[in-house]
Design a protein around this motif. Structure first.
Motif, PDB file in Angstrom:
ATOM      1  N   GLU A  52     -21.095-119.065 119.612  1.00 11.72           N
ATOM      2  CA  GLU A  52     -21.997-119.024 118.466  1.00 11.72           C
ATOM      3  C   GLU A  52     -22.387-117.602 118.102  1.00 11.72           C
ATOM      4  O   GLU A  52     -22.511-116.738 118.979  1.00 11.72           O
ATOM      5  CB  GLU A  52     -23.270-119.825 118.767  1.00 11.72           C
TER       6      GLU A  52
ATOM      7  N   ARG B 280     -27.372-117.508 114.790  1.00 14.11           N
ATOM      8  CA  ARG B 280     -27.352-118.965 114.772  1.00 14.11           C
ATOM      9  C   ARG B 280     -27.833-119.531 116.107  1.00 14.11           C
ATOM     10  O   ARG B 280     -28.583-120.515 116.148  1.00 14.11           O
ATOM     11  CB  ARG B 280     -25.928-119.438 114.482  1.00 14.11           C
TER      12      ARG B 280
ATOM     13  N   ARG C 189     -31.122-121.932 116.722  1.00 20.10           N
ATOM     14  CA  ARG C 189     -30.988-123.249 117.347  1.00 20.10           C
ATOM     15  C   ARG C 189     -31.893-123.368 118.565  1.00 20.10           C
ATOM     16  O   ARG C 189     -32.587-124.386 118.741  1.00 20.10           O
ATOM     17  CB  ARG C 189     -29.525-123.491 117.742  1.00 20.10           C
TER      18      ARG C 189
ATOM     19  N   ARG D   5     -35.520-123.693 117.474  1.00 16.08           N
ATOM     20  CA  ARG D   5     -35.888-125.044 117.046  1.00 16.08           C
ATOM     21  C   ARG D   5     -36.122-125.950 118.256  1.00 16.08           C
ATOM     22  O   ARG D   5     -37.067-126.759 118.264  1.00 16.08           O
ATOM     23  CB  ARG D   5     -34.795-125.629 116.150  1.00 16.08           C
TER      24      ARG D   5
END
Length: 344
Positions: free
Chosen positions: A227, A231, A235, A238
């Motif tokens: 990744e 990003r 992630r 979150r």
């Protein structure tokens, strides 16, 4: 004073300051003093290395008899009082006495072994292992539906079929030798993870056992390769935000009962995190009370993490805590024993 150091030692001091600052940020985040969960929240995963580095810096300056040893000394002391010893060596007991109440928690990964598959041998070996331990109460995370009726020595159980968007998952289960008189589930918004609880009658007491499975970070070392950094950061951010919300919801739910409580399961974060701090509150951590060694329950290759916990009411006397080195799931089980107040 810095001017008196050689150029080489000035460079060493700069690195020392960086590692000390990183540890300070972990402390501040642990108590929620930095506001929202952020990049700093990821640093708790590196605490053992930050501590080790600061110890090495401290020893280095002591050997040179330089005042700079004070930097790491000052930054390490709060960590000892906040988190306790990182390696538990004293006041330990790993022998579970059958006269005491014993409780075990295990993320069994669907009874599918270290990696998802269809080999039933792992499920059978896990059940054999659990039979040998003979805990009074067993708590499962990522419980597999094929094993619902396999624990016949436990007459009382609560198996939670949690559904999300019409897709059913068997997430959690509690099996008990003692009567379960009520039960419930906290289904976290927008997540397949949840927590369940059962009120269990033991002697003249009713205990509420919370079996917790918080949001997974879904992080592997290969994530750095697969990744893009931005990003990956978003992630993980979150996932951490969901963990924080779930921990706060649980802490609020604790206030809704007068029963003595046990909180255990897969927190998907370490003992150095704000997530752990929110859930622990005044509870006793059985590993801190009677555990031995690092207490690791999840190994990310060479990185040992303690992310599975048993927290008990402060009035309980913790008599033992045991970590099991069994490679039947991506997590390792833990078991503890305790006595209720007033028991001999």
């Amino acid at each position: 004073m810095i001017k008196r150091l050689s150029l080489f030692n000035k460079a060493i001091f700069v690195f020392n300051a960086i590692f000390a600052l990183a540890l300070l940020l972990v402390y501040l985040d642990f108590y929620g003093l930095l506001g929202r969960l952020s990049l700093v929240s990821f640093l708790n995963l590196l605490v053992p290395f930050l501590v080790g580095a600061n110890i090495l810096f401290l020893v280095y300056w002591l050997i040179l008899k330089k005042w700079a040893f004070l930097l790491s000394t000052v930054i390490l002391l709060p960590g000892y009082f906040m988190f306790g010893a990182f390696i538990k060596l004293f006041n330990s007991n790993t022998i579970i006495d059958t006269q005491d109440i014993s409780i075990l928690t295990y993320n069994v990964h669907g009874f599918n072994g270290l990696k998802w598959g269809r080999d039933s041998v792992f499920g059978n070996e896990i059940l054999d292992f659990l039979s040998e331990q003979d805990a009074d109460i067993i708590n499962f995370q990522e419980f597999g539906h094929l094993k619902v009726d396999a624990l016949d020595k436990y007459p009382y159980s609560y198996v939670n079929f949690h559904s999300l968007e019409e897709e059913k998952h068997v997430n959690q289960a509690i099996y008990s030798k003692y009567p379960i008189i009520s039960k419930g589930s906290l289904n976290f918004p927008g997540s397949r993870n949840n927590a369940i609880y059962a009120d269990i009658v033991i002697s003249s007491d009713t205990l509420r056992v919370y079996n917790v499975h918080l949001q997974s970070l879904s992080f592997r070392l290969g994530s750095f390769k697969r990744e893009e950094p931005q990003r990956l950061y978003k992630r993980l951010g979150r996932a951490l935000a969901k963990q924080g919300d779930q921990a706060r919801r649980l802490a609020d739910h604790f206030k809704g009962t007068e029963h003595k409580k046990i909180v255990l399961g897969d927190f998907n974060n370490t003992q150095f995190s704000r997530i752990y701090s929110t859930l622990k509150g005044d509870f006793k951590d059985t590993f801190q009370e009677k555990g031995m060694g690092l207490g690791s329950t999840y190994n990310l290759r060479f990185l040992p993490f303690r992310i599975d916990f048993i927290l008990v009411d402060p009035s309980f006397e913790v008599t033992a805590h045991k970590n099991y080195d069994v490679q039947l799931s991506d997590h390792e089980p833990i078991m503890a024993s305790f006595r209720l107040k007033g028991e001999e």
